[in-house]
Write a protein that holds these residues in place. Sequence first.
Motif, PDB file in Angstrom:
ATOM      1  N   GLU A 222       0.829  -1.217   0.000  1.00 41.07           N
ATOM      2  CA  GLU A 222       0.000   0.000   0.000  1.00 41.07           C
ATOM      3  C   GLU A 222       0.858   1.259   0.000  1.00 41.07           C
ATOM      4  O   GLU A 222       0.524   2.244  -0.641  1.00 41.07           O
ATOM      5  N   GLN A 223       1.985   1.194   0.708  1.00 41.53           N
ATOM      6  CA  GLN A 223       2.864   2.371   0.770  1.00 41.53           C
ATOM      7  C   GLN A 223       3.489   2.692  -0.588  1.00 41.53           C
ATOM      8  O   GLN A 223       3.897   3.808  -0.842  1.00 41.53           O
ATOM      9  N   ALA A 224       3.558   1.682  -1.449  1.00 39.53           N
ATOM     10  CA  ALA A 224       4.188   1.883  -2.763  1.00 39.53           C
ATOM     11  C   ALA A 224       3.229   2.544  -3.766  1.00 39.53           C
ATOM     12  O   ALA A 224       3.633   2.935  -4.853  1.00 39.53           O
ATOM     13  N   LEU A 225       1.952   2.678  -3.388  1.00 35.13           N
ATOM     14  CA  LEU A 225       0.957   3.232  -4.327  1.00 35.13           C
ATOM     15  C   LEU A 225       0.911   4.750  -4.169  1.00 35.13           C
ATOM     16  O   LEU A 225       0.156   5.273  -3.352  1.00 35.13           O
ATOM     17  N   ARG A 226       1.719   5.462  -4.941  1.00 40.82           N
ATOM     18  CA  ARG A 226       1.897   6.893  -4.685  1.00 40.82           C
ATOM     19  C   ARG A 226       1.397   7.815  -5.785  1.00 40.82           C
ATOM     20  O   ARG A 226       0.867   8.874  -5.517  1.00 40.82           O
ATOM     21  N   MET A 227       1.604   7.455  -7.051  1.00 42.74           N
ATOM     22  CA  MET A 227       1.311   8.407  -8.132  1.00 42.74           C
ATOM     23  C   MET A 227      -0.198   8.684  -8.231  1.00 42.74           C
ATOM     24  O   MET A 227      -1.001   7.754  -8.236  1.00 42.74           O
ATOM     25  N   PRO A 228      -0.614   9.965  -8.346  1.00 43.48           N
ATOM     26  CA  PRO A 228      -2.048  10.252  -8.519  1.00 43.48           C
ATOM     27  C   PRO A 228      -2.556   9.633  -9.839  1.00 43.48           C
ATOM     28  O   PRO A 228      -1.842   9.686 -10.850  1.00 43.48           O
ATOM     29  N   PRO A 229      -3.752   9.051  -9.844  1.00 46.73           N
ATOM     30  CA  PRO A 229      -4.266   8.381 -11.050  1.00 46.73           C
ATOM     31  C   PRO A 229      -4.315   9.296 -12.284  1.00 46.73           C
ATOM     32  O   PRO A 229      -4.048   8.844 -13.401  1.00 46.73           O
ATOM     33  N   HIS A 230      -4.637  10.599 -12.089  1.00 51.06           N
ATOM     34  CA  HIS A 230      -4.720  11.484 -13.262  1.00 51.06           C
ATOM     35  C   HIS A 230      -3.352  11.645 -13.930  1.00 51.06           C
ATOM     36  O   HIS A 230      -3.258  11.803 -15.147  1.00 51.06           O
ATOM     37  N   ARG A 231      -2.284  11.574 -13.135  1.00 48.96           N
ATOM     38  CA  ARG A 231      -0.920  11.661 -13.690  1.00 48.96           C
ATOM     39  C   ARG A 231      -0.631  10.392 -14.518  1.00 48.96           C
ATOM     40  O   ARG A 231      -0.083  10.469 -15.612  1.00 48.96           O
ATOM     41  N   ALA A 232      -1.037   9.244 -13.968  1.00 48.06           N
ATOM     42  CA  ALA A 232      -0.846   7.981 -14.703  1.00 48.06           C
ATOM     43  C   ALA A 232      -1.613   8.032 -16.030  1.00 48.06           C
ATOM     44  O   ALA A 232      -1.094   7.631 -17.085  1.00 48.06           O
ATOM     45  N   ALA A 233      -2.848   8.577 -15.990  1.00 48.87           N
ATOM     46  CA  ALA A 233      -3.667   8.657 -17.214  1.00 48.87           C
ATOM     47  C   ALA A 233      -2.990   9.537 -18.261  1.00 48.87           C
ATOM     48  O   ALA A 233      -2.959   9.199 -19.458  1.00 48.87           O
ATOM     49  N   THR A 234      -2.423  10.657 -17.814  1.00 53.12           N
ATOM     50  CA  THR A 234      -1.747  11.568 -18.752  1.00 53.12           C
ATOM     51  C   THR A 234      -0.566  10.874 -19.427  1.00 53.12           C
ATOM     52  O   THR A 234      -0.362  10.998 -20.640  1.00 53.12           O
ATOM     53  N   ILE A 235       0.200  10.136 -18.635  1.00 52.53           N
ATOM     54  CA  ILE A 235       1.373   9.429 -19.193  1.00 52.53           C
ATOM     55  C   ILE A 235       0.922   8.353 -20.190  1.00 52.53           C
ATOM     56  O   ILE A 235       1.509   8.187 -21.267  1.00 52.53           O
ATOM     57  N   ILE A 236      -0.138   7.635 -19.848  1.00 48.90           N
ATOM     58  CA  ILE A 236      -0.631   6.562 -20.739  1.00 48.90           C
ATOM     59  C   ILE A 236      -1.100   7.157 -22.070  1.00 48.90           C
ATOM     60  O   ILE A 236      -0.756   6.661 -23.154  1.00 48.90           O
ATOM     61  N   LEU A 237      -1.851   8.256 -22.005  1.00 45.24           N
ATOM     62  CA  LEU A 237      -2.370   8.854 -23.248  1.00 45.24           C
ATOM     63  C   LEU A 237      -1.248   9.464 -24.088  1.00 45.24           C
ATOM     64  O   LEU A 237      -1.297   9.439 -25.319  1.00 45.24           O
ATOM     65  N   ARG A 238      -0.221   9.982 -23.421  1.00 43.89           N
ATOM     66  CA  ARG A 238       0.933  10.483 -24.175  1.00 43.89           C
ATOM     67  C   ARG A 238       1.633   9.318 -24.894  1.00 43.89           C
ATOM     68  O   ARG A 238       2.065   9.444 -26.039  1.00 43.89           O
TER      69      ARG A 238
END
Length: 274
Positions: A212-228
């Motif tokens: 659980e401690q390893a889950l840090r990046m905000p989901p919207h940031r992950a979405a931006t990276i995926i779409l890029r």
Amino acid sequence: MRSFSGRTAVVTGAGSGIGRALAHELARRGAKVAASDVDVAGLEATVTAITELGGTARGWSLNVTEAHAVEAHAAEVVATFGSADLVINNAGVALAARAVEQTTKEVTKVVDVDLLGVVHGTQAFLPYLLASGDGHLVNISSLFGLVAMPYNSAYNAAKFGVRGYTESIAIELAAARAPVGVTCVHPGGVATAIAQNAERPAHNDGLATAFEQALRMPPHRAATIILRGVQRGRRRQLVGADAWALHVGQTLLGARWMDVMGVLGRQVVPRHAA
Ligand SMILES: NC(=O)c1ccc[n+]([C@@H]2O[C@H](COP(=O)([O-])OP(=O)(O)OC[C@H]3O[C@@H](n4cnc5c(N)ncnc54)[C@H](O)[C@@H]3O)[C@@H](O)[C@H]2O)c1
């Protein structure tokens, strides 16, 4: 795919976390979003938020483990929006447990959702992506689809499977000069409800806490990276510095990765617990 405006984007597991963030971001960029999930309440929240902001989205109650339902869903999406241009097979469940403890039922569920769910989504939508003329398939694997981690044997098996399946299709489509891009996504820790939604409730030891401690990046940031990654036509998209660091570490260490992780694992698991 350079722009998402006016395109139909399909997102499974859109009722929470990365799927919800992808649905929001795609709608914000002008896509018509076909969102689906087994969690109808979560799905409704995603669709309502998009429509309140003036975006276009429709929700479908869908269990990705049911191949016929996914096939029917694909036909309905195309009947509703006229095409399917971007498909993101995102729905997934986690299972953090020692191999001796996990049940066959739990392992089957993880493989059914995380691997076969991706296969069903790909098979159902691929003909429509080909018909689109500029389609793109995104399958969400994990950092755990690149590197083996202790206490994740079933999840590792499913996510390595997603990578093999997706990369094989990418090569197949490239060889055929088919007009469909393919991206396999490998996120590191993203701050979603994945640990709470996991197949097995959290243990009262360091194991659950460590994950659980390893889950840090905000989901919207992950979405931006995926779409890029989609816009740049990346075959493999890693998400997060943790994903890059562990991937590079595993690549350098080769099979010795298992020795190193075995030593690190001693920090969180009592002796002989495995
Ligand atoms: N959060 C992370 O750190 C992380 C890291 C690597 C990979 N991933 C992957 O990203 C994807 C999204 O996970 P998340 O972190 O947003 O988790 P999440 O639990 O927040 O969201 C997953 C969604 O999938 C849905 N779902 C589960 N089983 C389903 C089924 N059978 N049919 C349809 N929908 C189903 C859930 O209802 C939920 O809404 C998963 O494939 C996960 O394995 C997540």
